[in-house]
Design an enzyme around this catalytic site. Structure first.
Site, PDB file in Angstrom:
ATOM      1  N   LYS A   1      11.790   5.871   1.594  1.00 37.56           N
ATOM      2  CA  LYS A   1      11.845   5.334   0.106  1.00 37.56           C
ATOM      3  C   LYS A   1      12.325   6.450  -0.924  1.00 37.56           C
ATOM      4  CE  LYS A   1       7.342   3.364   0.481  1.00 37.56           C
ATOM      5  NZ  LYS A   1       6.045   2.740  -0.146  1.00 37.56           N
TER       6      LYS A   1
ATOM      7  N   HIS B   1       8.063   3.285   4.391  1.00 41.49           N
ATOM      8  CA  HIS B   1       7.765   1.846   4.381  1.00 41.49           C
ATOM      9  C   HIS B   1       8.053   1.490   5.949  1.00 41.49           C
ATOM     10  CE1 HIS B   1       7.349  -2.438   4.663  1.00 41.49           C
ATOM     11  NE2 HIS B   1       8.559  -2.618   5.417  1.00 41.49           N
TER      12      HIS B   1
ATOM     13  N   THR C   1      -1.762   3.935   3.745  1.00 45.22           N
ATOM     14  CA  THR C   1      -0.982   3.824   2.702  1.00 45.22           C
ATOM     15  C   THR C   1      -1.373   5.009   1.369  1.00 45.22           C
ATOM     16  OG1 THR C   1      -1.267   1.445   2.866  1.00 45.22           O
ATOM     17  CG2 THR C   1      -0.491   1.976   0.767  1.00 45.22           C
TER      18      THR C   1
ATOM     19  N   ARG D   1       3.545   3.076  12.608  1.00 42.29           N
ATOM     20  CA  ARG D   1       2.573   2.793  11.551  1.00 42.29           C
ATOM     21  C   ARG D   1       1.457   3.961  11.787  1.00 42.29           C
ATOM     22  NH1 ARG D   1       2.690  -0.807   7.155  1.00 42.29           N
ATOM     23  NH2 ARG D   1       0.611  -0.948   7.347  1.00 42.29           N
TER      24      ARG D   1
HETATM   25  P1  GDP Z   1       1.843   0.003   3.472  1.00 43.95           P
HETATM   26  O1  GDP Z   1       2.189  -1.122   4.298  1.00 43.95           O
HETATM   27  O2  GDP Z   1       1.096   1.319   4.010  1.00 43.95           O
HETATM   28  O3  GDP Z   1       3.234   0.462   2.866  1.00 43.95           O
HETATM   29  O4  GDP Z   1       0.997  -0.529   2.036  1.00 43.95           O
HETATM   30  P2  GDP Z   1       1.128  -2.222   1.513  1.00 43.95           P
HETATM   31  O5  GDP Z   1       1.942  -2.828   2.141  1.00 43.95           O
HETATM   32  O6  GDP Z   1      -0.438  -2.520   1.305  1.00 43.95           O
HETATM   33  O7  GDP Z   1       1.584  -1.759   0.227  1.00 43.95           O
HETATM   34  C1  GDP Z   1       3.134  -1.596  -0.183  1.00 43.95           C
HETATM   35  C2  GDP Z   1       3.405  -0.283  -1.025  1.00 43.95           C
HETATM   36  O8  GDP Z   1       2.858  -0.453  -2.298  1.00 43.95           O
HETATM   37  C3  GDP Z   1       2.506   1.023  -0.630  1.00 43.95           C
HETATM   38  O9  GDP Z   1       3.214   1.467   0.321  1.00 43.95           O
HETATM   39  C4  GDP Z   1       2.399   1.520  -1.824  1.00 43.95           C
HETATM   40  O10 GDP Z   1       3.737   2.390  -2.179  1.00 43.95           O
HETATM   41  C5  GDP Z   1       2.284   0.630  -2.854  1.00 43.95           C
HETATM   42  N1  GDP Z   1       0.792   0.251  -3.247  1.00 43.95           N
HETATM   43  C6  GDP Z   1       0.194  -0.692  -2.152  1.00 43.95           C
HETATM   44  N2  GDP Z   1      -0.922  -0.954  -3.040  1.00 43.95           N
HETATM   45  C7  GDP Z   1      -0.956  -0.117  -4.175  1.00 43.95           C
HETATM   46  C8  GDP Z   1      -1.843  -0.177  -5.322  1.00 43.95           C
HETATM   47  O11 GDP Z   1      -3.113  -0.530  -5.561  1.00 43.95           O
HETATM   48  N3  GDP Z   1      -1.493   0.689  -6.479  1.00 43.95           N
HETATM   49  C9  GDP Z   1      -0.054   1.291  -6.457  1.00 43.95           C
HETATM   50  N4  GDP Z   1       0.189   2.128  -7.730  1.00 43.95           N
HETATM   51  N5  GDP Z   1       0.766   0.901  -5.639  1.00 43.95           N
HETATM   52  C10 GDP Z   1       0.176   0.299  -4.546  1.00 43.95           C
END
Ligand code: GDP
Length: 192
Positions: free
Chosen positions: A10, A154, A120, A114
């Site tokens: 990213k 990601h 995350t 992962r």
């Molecule tokens: P990942 O698969 O670990 O990337 O997590 P997710 O698919 O749940 O979320 C996608 C992306 O959204 C994450 O990598 C974070 O950059 C962002 N993100 C997820 N949840 C939150 C949140 O609650 N608040 C904020 N500010 N960003 C979030």
């Protein structure tokens, strides 16, 4: 099982000059990079990648609500509202400056990548992982700053998700078929 997965380095990875560091960790596992390019994502690509999908929106929202609850913080948004808000911020973020997209192939590639990424929220990501070693962001800091959690990378969550996501960023012709010199060892069959 040989799988393919999508990785996006990213804008925070690119802007901080960490592209090489992250790719090196992936290459060293013996997983194979079969496609790679720098992309200045447009809104359409961003919207397709971060799909307006109820299940994903809820899972993102619930994860944050749980994390806030653990810290004794009560958020005003519902899980769905939180998910929608995060999606909008992610779309803005990924279109802000270039990212680097890769397709990685190999045995158990999806889960392995992962694991290399870590959790995350970098604040809670295990040291030794990419997010744990190179970032300090958290849900709380990101939410209070009106931006997505800056966690560098990601990575697709499942083989099915990878198939959908790879199509957004790569054409079939951009995904290469070749052999790494170490494959004979990595996928070696015993003599018996
Ligand atoms: P990942 O698969 O670990 O990337 O997590 P997710 O698919 O749940 O979320 C996608 C992306 O959204 C994450 O990598 C974070 O950059 C962002 N993100 C997820 N949840 C939150 C949140 O609650 N608040 C904020 N500010 N960003 C979030």
């Amino acid at each position: 099982m040989i799988e393919q997965t999508l990785i996006i380095l990213k804008p925070d990875t690119v802007q901080r000059g960490l592209i090489g560091e992250v790719i090196q960790r992936i290459e060293k596992t013996t997983l194979k990079i079969v496609a790679m390019k720098m992309v200045y994502a447009n809104k359409a690509q961003a919207g397709e990648h971060y799909a307006d999908d109820q299940e994903w929106l809820m899972s993102v929202g619930e994860k944050t609500l749980k994390s806030a609850e653990k810290k004794g913080i009560k958020l005003s948004r519902t899980a769905l509202e939180q998910g929608q808000w995060v999606r909008q911020m992610l779309m803005d973020y990924i279109t802000m400056s270039p990212s680097v997209c890769l397709v990685i192939e190999g045995h158990g590639a999806v889960a392995k990548i992962r694991m290399l990424c870590g959790g995350t929220s970098p604040q809670e990501a295990t040291p030794g992982t990419i997010r744990g070693d190179f970032a300090i962001d958290s849900y709380m800091l990101a939410d209070s700053s009106d931006r997505p959690v800056q966690n560098l990378i990601h990575a697709s969550g499942t083989v099915e998700e990878a198939k959908r996501e790879i199509k957004i960023w790569f054409t079939d012709k951009e995904i290469h078929v070749f052999k790494r010199v170490d494959e004979d060892l990595v996928y070696r069959k015993g003599s018996s």
